[in-house]
Design an enzyme around this catalytic site. Sequence first.
Site, PDB file in Angstrom:
ATOM      1  N   ASP A  17       0.908  -1.091   0.017  1.00  0.00           N
ATOM      2  CA  ASP A  17       0.014   0.050   0.085  1.00  0.00           C
ATOM      3  C   ASP A  17       0.873   1.112  -0.034  1.00  0.00           C
ATOM      4  OD1 ASP A  17      -3.388   0.195   0.712  1.00  0.00           O
ATOM      5  OD2 ASP A  17      -2.140   2.224   1.147  1.00  0.00           O
ATOM      6  N   ASP A  44       4.719   3.516  -4.091  1.00  0.00           N
ATOM      7  CA  ASP A  44       4.039   3.715  -5.284  1.00  0.00           C
ATOM      8  C   ASP A  44       4.222   2.720  -6.184  1.00  0.00           C
ATOM      9  OD1 ASP A  44       2.673   4.799  -7.627  1.00  0.00           O
ATOM     10  OD2 ASP A  44       3.511   6.672  -7.321  1.00  0.00           O
ATOM     11  N   ASN A  71      -5.174  -5.028  -6.745  1.00  0.00           N
ATOM     12  CA  ASN A  71      -6.639  -4.297  -6.426  1.00  0.00           C
ATOM     13  C   ASN A  71      -6.296  -2.954  -6.217  1.00  0.00           C
ATOM     14  OD1 ASN A  71      -8.873  -4.239  -4.620  1.00  0.00           O
ATOM     15  ND2 ASN A  71      -7.372  -3.277  -3.350  1.00  0.00           N
ATOM     16  N   TYR A  94     -11.035   6.698 -15.685  1.00  0.00           N
ATOM     17  CA  TYR A  94     -11.379   5.543 -14.756  1.00  0.00           C
ATOM     18  C   TYR A  94     -11.925   4.509 -15.823  1.00  0.00           C
ATOM     19  CZ  TYR A  94     -12.639   2.627 -10.953  1.00  0.00           C
ATOM     20  OH  TYR A  94     -12.840   1.509 -10.153  1.00  0.00           O
ATOM     21  N   LYS A 105     -10.100   1.074 -16.661  1.00  0.00           N
ATOM     22  CA  LYS A 105     -10.722  -0.385 -16.089  1.00  0.00           C
ATOM     23  C   LYS A 105     -10.992  -1.299 -17.464  1.00  0.00           C
ATOM     24  CE  LYS A 105     -10.517   0.072 -11.753  1.00  0.00           C
ATOM     25  NZ  LYS A 105      -9.633  -0.720 -10.940  1.00  0.00           N
TER      26      LYS A 105
END
Length: 279
Positions: A62, A88, A117, A183, A187
């Site tokens: 993370d 990152d 994720n 976005y 995706k």
Amino acid sequence: MTSPTSPTSPASPTGPSSRAVAPVLPQDFTGRTVVVTGAGSGIGRATALAFAARGAGVVVADLDAKAAAETAAFIEANGGAAVTVVGDLGEQDVVDRVVATALDSFHGGTLDVLVNNAGIMDSMSAVADVTDTEWERLLRINLTAPFLLTRAALPHMLDAGRGAIVFTASEAGLRGSAAGAAYTAAKHGIVGLTKSLAVTYRDRGIRANAVAPGGTLTNIRVDLDPAADGPRALGAYMGNVGQPAAADTQADAIVFLASDAARNINGVVLPVDGGWSAV
């Protein structure tokens, strides 16, 4: 008329067949190493906890050091094993650290499952309103970073002859009305990457699948101007979202796709959206 055989019991030896019915395989990850990105919160944290509860050693990756440490602490408090990598994932040196940590920390130098994720939301901007900064940031975090980590993990999975990769796509990867232009493009790219991996490596023991979450209760932020073209146009479709799901609902689907119970599932983008994609 004979009664149906229980799916978890052997067939009667006096019936037409004495062949036992195979039980459903458990989702057991004992002895396996799992990398979960964006594991500091939301779907990522729920997924990391779910794998750890099933025996996996979990690499918690993370950008937020405090959040990653909290997830690892939750896992360890419940008897699981976890290590953290902070940074990152759009940077190659961070990607390399994640893979090296996975290979060095747990079960004999393997990387068995990769869950890509980590991601961020855009401002629901229409194409004409997307800035270069927003476009480049969304593509780097939501598409380039999963590509980099997958590319780094694949040689180790290929050497082992097995591996499962699960991506968090989105309802926005299935349609054009669930998010802004950046976005949505990212995706859709994740969907294409998933399918390309599945085709390319299906004969070498690698499976690649994705979940496509609908509305889910996480801490992901959406900063938008309701009067802008994107939010104004997309708002008409948001009534179909339905009841938001808990993060562990998505985690359950991710764990299933990574498990041996899904051993013949490859190249699937699974909507976990309460039926939104069916509307």
